[in-house]
Design an enzyme around this catalytic site. Sequence first.
Site, mmCIF file in Angstrom:
data_model
loop_
_atom_site.group_PDB
_atom_site.id
_atom_site.type_symbol
_atom_site.label_atom_id
_atom_site.label_comp_id
_atom_site.label_asym_id
_atom_site.label_seq_id
_atom_site.Cartn_x
_atom_site.Cartn_y
_atom_site.Cartn_z
ATOM 1 C CB CYS A 78 -0.998 -0.062 1.147
ATOM 2 S SG CYS A 78 -2.418 0.992 0.838
ATOM 3 C CG HIS A 170 -2.828 -3.192 4.173
ATOM 4 N ND1 HIS A 170 -1.707 -2.513 4.572
ATOM 5 C CD2 HIS A 170 -3.676 -2.273 3.669
ATOM 6 C CE1 HIS A 170 -1.869 -1.225 4.332
ATOM 7 N NE2 HIS A 170 -3.048 -1.045 3.788
ATOM 8 C CD GLU A 172 0.510 -5.087 5.712
ATOM 9 O OE1 GLU A 172 0.514 -5.823 4.700
ATOM 10 O OE2 GLU A 172 0.312 -3.857 5.659
HETATM 11 N N1 GLN Z 1 -3.597 6.345 1.210
HETATM 12 C C1 GLN Z 1 -2.300 6.086 1.755
HETATM 13 C C2 GLN Z 1 -1.227 6.891 1.023
HETATM 14 O O1 GLN Z 1 -1.503 7.541 0.081
HETATM 15 C C3 GLN Z 1 -1.963 4.615 1.719
HETATM 16 C C4 GLN Z 1 -2.881 3.858 2.642
HETATM 17 C C5 GLN Z 1 -2.332 2.593 3.200
HETATM 18 O O2 GLN Z 1 -1.129 2.334 3.229
HETATM 19 N N2 GLN Z 1 -3.230 1.808 3.725
HETATM 20 O O3 GLN Z 1 -0.108 6.863 1.401
#
Ligand code: GLN
Length: 192
Positions: A78, A170, A172
């Site tokens: 992410c 995710h 994790e």
């Molecule tokens: N929206 C977050 C970003 O732009 C990422 C979100 C996440 O890691 N769950 O960094």
Amino acid sequence: MKIGVLALQGDFAAHGRMLSQLGCPWTEIRRADQLGEVDGLILPGGESSTMLKFLCEENLLEPLQEFGKSGKPMFGTCAGAILLAQDVTGPAQASLGVLDIAVQRNGYGRQLDSLVTETDCPALGPEPLELVFIRAPIINRVGPGVDILLEHRDHPVWVRQGNIMAATFHPEMTEDTRMHRKFVEMVETSQD
Ligand code: GLN
């Protein structure tokens, strides 16, 4: 063999738990001089703009780029995927640029503010994979050297280019250690 988990912000502890479950030695990374101790690095989920700010403050941007370019495996989830990407929009921000993809931050809008779903994932075997999306980026371009390991809703969500791997969800945050096991194997293989 030891894996580092970038621990400036975000859900780094959850990645550590996965590695511990797999019996893989790991350590938290907060400074450039610690990078020499590890053979692979996980960049966690969190808030990529905040992580980027800390990366700049700690003078970690260039050392992390060097780490990736030297062939040492990296795995971003992410926000971590956003940091690895070549191009970032929504809004634009700097990144390590070691993975030839373009991402749009929060790209699914509010519909995927937070979503948990399940999907088949042949790359991991017959068991379905749980996908946890939290304000996830959309991958809207992948370069020619990038393998797409999983797509969801017509977009790549798990990709790999050489020793750099990224997921927009995710793993994790689930009980399923298969993706982390894959990364551990990547790190082991990179040492042969
Ligand atoms: N929206 C977050 C970003 O732009 C990422 C979100 C996440 O890691 N769950 O960094």
